[in-house]
Design a protein around this motif. Structure first.
Motif, PDB file in Angstrom:
ATOM      1  N   PRO A  17      34.854  20.347  40.334  1.00 44.34           N
ATOM      2  CA  PRO A  17      33.879  21.386  39.989  1.00 44.34           C
ATOM      3  C   PRO A  17      34.473  22.435  39.034  1.00 44.34           C
ATOM      4  CG  PRO A  17      34.832  21.846  42.152  1.00 44.34           C
ATOM      5  CD  PRO A  17      35.530  20.626  41.629  1.00 44.34           C
ATOM      6  N   VAL A  18      33.615  22.954  38.150  1.00 43.55           N
ATOM      7  CA  VAL A  18      33.989  24.069  37.274  1.00 43.55           C
ATOM      8  C   VAL A  18      33.030  25.220  37.588  1.00 43.55           C
ATOM      9  CG1 VAL A  18      34.201  24.883  34.895  1.00 43.55           C
ATOM     10  CG2 VAL A  18      34.703  22.497  35.419  1.00 43.55           C
ATOM     11  N   THR A  19      33.581  26.333  38.053  1.00 44.21           N
ATOM     12  CA  THR A  19      32.725  27.493  38.341  1.00 44.21           C
ATOM     13  C   THR A  19      32.589  28.306  37.066  1.00 44.21           C
ATOM     14  OG1 THR A  19      33.497  27.484  40.610  1.00 44.21           O
ATOM     15  CG2 THR A  19      32.366  29.466  39.870  1.00 44.21           C
ATOM     16  N   ALA A  20      31.408  28.242  36.450  1.00 44.47           N
ATOM     17  CA  ALA A  20      31.200  28.911  35.160  1.00 44.47           C
ATOM     18  C   ALA A  20      30.664  30.326  35.345  1.00 44.47           C
ATOM     19  CB  ALA A  20      30.245  28.093  34.300  1.00 44.47           C
TER      20      ALA A  20
ATOM     21  N   ALA B 170      33.925  37.801  31.334  1.00 43.32           N
ATOM     22  CA  ALA B 170      35.206  37.078  31.236  1.00 43.32           C
ATOM     23  C   ALA B 170      35.347  36.207  32.467  1.00 43.32           C
ATOM     24  CB  ALA B 170      36.365  38.063  31.145  1.00 43.32           C
ATOM     25  N   ALA B 171      35.694  34.939  32.260  1.00 44.92           N
ATOM     26  CA  ALA B 171      35.911  33.993  33.359  1.00 44.92           C
ATOM     27  C   ALA B 171      34.778  34.000  34.379  1.00 44.92           C
ATOM     28  CB  ALA B 171      37.249  34.283  34.030  1.00 44.92           C
ATOM     29  N   GLY B 172      33.538  34.042  33.881  1.00 43.35           N
ATOM     30  CA  GLY B 172      32.375  33.903  34.755  1.00 43.35           C
ATOM     31  C   GLY B 172      31.957  35.153  35.492  1.00 43.35           C
ATOM     32  N   SER B 173      32.608  36.285  35.211  1.00 43.59           N
ATOM     33  CA  SER B 173      32.224  37.539  35.870  1.00 43.59           C
ATOM     34  C   SER B 173      31.987  38.612  34.823  1.00 43.59           C
ATOM     35  CB  SER B 173      33.348  38.044  36.777  1.00 43.59           C
ATOM     36  OG  SER B 173      33.575  37.142  37.818  1.00 43.59           O
ATOM     37  N   ILE B 174      31.042  39.505  35.119  1.00 46.41           N
ATOM     38  CA  ILE B 174      30.827  40.631  34.214  1.00 46.41           C
ATOM     39  C   ILE B 174      31.825  41.711  34.585  1.00 46.41           C
ATOM     40  CG2 ILE B 174      29.190  42.422  33.557  1.00 46.41           C
ATOM     41  CD1 ILE B 174      27.130  40.206  33.500  1.00 46.41           C
ATOM     42  N   VAL B 175      32.631  42.122  33.607  1.00 49.75           N
ATOM     43  CA  VAL B 175      33.720  43.050  33.913  1.00 49.75           C
ATOM     44  C   VAL B 175      33.427  44.471  33.444  1.00 49.75           C
ATOM     45  CG1 VAL B 175      35.517  41.312  34.087  1.00 49.75           C
ATOM     46  CG2 VAL B 175      35.027  42.295  31.869  1.00 49.75           C
ATOM     47  N   ALA B 176      32.402  44.673  32.640  1.00 48.08           N
ATOM     48  CA  ALA B 176      32.073  46.038  32.220  1.00 48.08           C
ATOM     49  C   ALA B 176      30.672  46.110  31.645  1.00 48.08           C
ATOM     50  CB  ALA B 176      33.071  46.519  31.172  1.00 48.08           C
TER      51      ALA B 176
END
Ligand code: ADP
Length: 317
Positions: free
Chosen positions: A14-17, A206-212
């Motif tokens: 699996p790839v968690t996008a 970045a890397a599937g998460s919103i960082v800002a």
């Protein structure tokens, strides 16, 4: 308002996008900025209804659009990243074909509608030309013509300026800015300039998460007095990367000209303060080095001083 709630996408592998993305997209131009592989296209495809999410929901004015994509389809226009064209069709033929495929209503006839749309994206002059003779920018404008057919409230454009030369890019910016006057335009990009020129507000993914979640002005302002520039050898550059976030390293006349982020404001000798750019702000989040997205504990993964997304998006991401 288009709202994304705790969206997760896991591809086979699996790839968690996407790792629980939460986001409110207001009317006007809104940017989704992130490096390749961050999950932008995955998010855009899910919003456009062409890819199924693993979990989470997307609402448009409170209505769940993932549960019933057909109901809101006419309110959404989408320009995918990999938009396919038939090189031997003319612009007019291609557009008419796409309008039929989309099932767009044309009370005055498909030909008339195609002509109106081509005029809207400044392609009337090339209606009878074959697509193989179109420039990259002309193709993207044709892609926009199909996306705005039916006058959707929301326009989703995925990396539309990649591969355009500077003149074409600026022409395309003007078109998008005009379209965003009375609708939501969600623009995904890895090009910082796109956001600087167009977006009063944007998120960094970045890397599937919103960082800002921030604005270009806020992002730059929060770095005031913390960006420094100097020159150095390749060895100096390696040592600087160990100690600081390097936001830019370019060769100028055979020497490395380096910009670094120094949160304390105390620069190493030989470095002078400079006005922070949006690129500096972006690199403080997604660049490698101490405190960035690549740091093992993820410390510092907020756009220096920008609103942390957890607070802005109701703790969902
Ligand atoms: P971006 O648009 O920001 O470049 P994507 O949404 O295309 O990012 O990709 C996010 C992540 O998901 C990447 O790690 C990519 O390799 C992976 N990915 C994208 N599409 C697929 C797929 N069909 N199958 C497996 N992994 C995929």
């Amino acid at each position: 308002m288009l709202s994304v709630h705790n969206l997760v996408k896991v591809y086979p592998g699996p790839v968690t996008a996407l790792r629980g993305v939460g986001l409110d997209v207001p009317t006007g131009m809104f940017g989704l900025l992130g490096p390749n592989g961050a999950g932008k296209s995955t998010l855009m495809k899910i919003l456009a209804g062409t890819l199924e999410a693993t979990s989470g929901s997307v609402t448009l004015d409170g209505e769940d659009i993932l549960a019933d994509p057909m109901r809101v389809r006419s309110q959404l226009g989408y320009l995918p990243q990999d938009f396919g064209f038939y090189p031997n069709l003319t612009g007019e033929q291609m557009l008419t074909y796409l309008l039929k495929l989309k099932g767009v209503q044309a009370p005055n006839g498909q030909k008339r509608l195609a002509a109106e749309l081509l005029a809207r994206v400044n392609l009337a002059f090339a209606a009878k030309r074959k697509l193989k003779g179109y420039s990259g920018g002309m193709r993207q404008r044709l892609g926009i013509a199909q996306a705005i057919a039916g006058d959707p409230r929301i326009l989703i454009v995925d990396e539309p300026t990649a591969g355009l030369d500077p003149e074409e890019r600026h022409r395309f910016y003007r078109l998008l800015a005009e379209l965003a006057r009375d609708r939501t335009v969600l623009l995904s990009t890895h090009i910082v300039e796109d956001v600087a020129v167009l977006c009063p507000r944007f998120v960094v993914i970045a890397a599937g998460s919103i960082v800002a979640v921030t604005t270009p002005e806020e992002a730059r302002k929060n770095l005031e007095g913390k960006i420094f520039e100097g020159t150095g050898t390749d060895d100096d550059l390696v040592a600087l990367r160990d100690r600081y976030r390097v936001t830019q390293a370019v060769l100028v006349e055979g020497e490395n000209r380096v910009r670094i982020h120094v949160p304390s404001g105390r620069a190493p000798s030989g470095f002078s303060p400079v006005v922070a750019s949006l690129e500096d702000a972006y690199m403080t989040v997604v660049g490698s080095g101490p405190g960035g997205a690549a740091a093992p504990n993820g410390d510092g993964r907020t756009l220096a001083g920008a609103t942390p997304v957890r607070a802005a998006a109701g703790g969902e991401s």
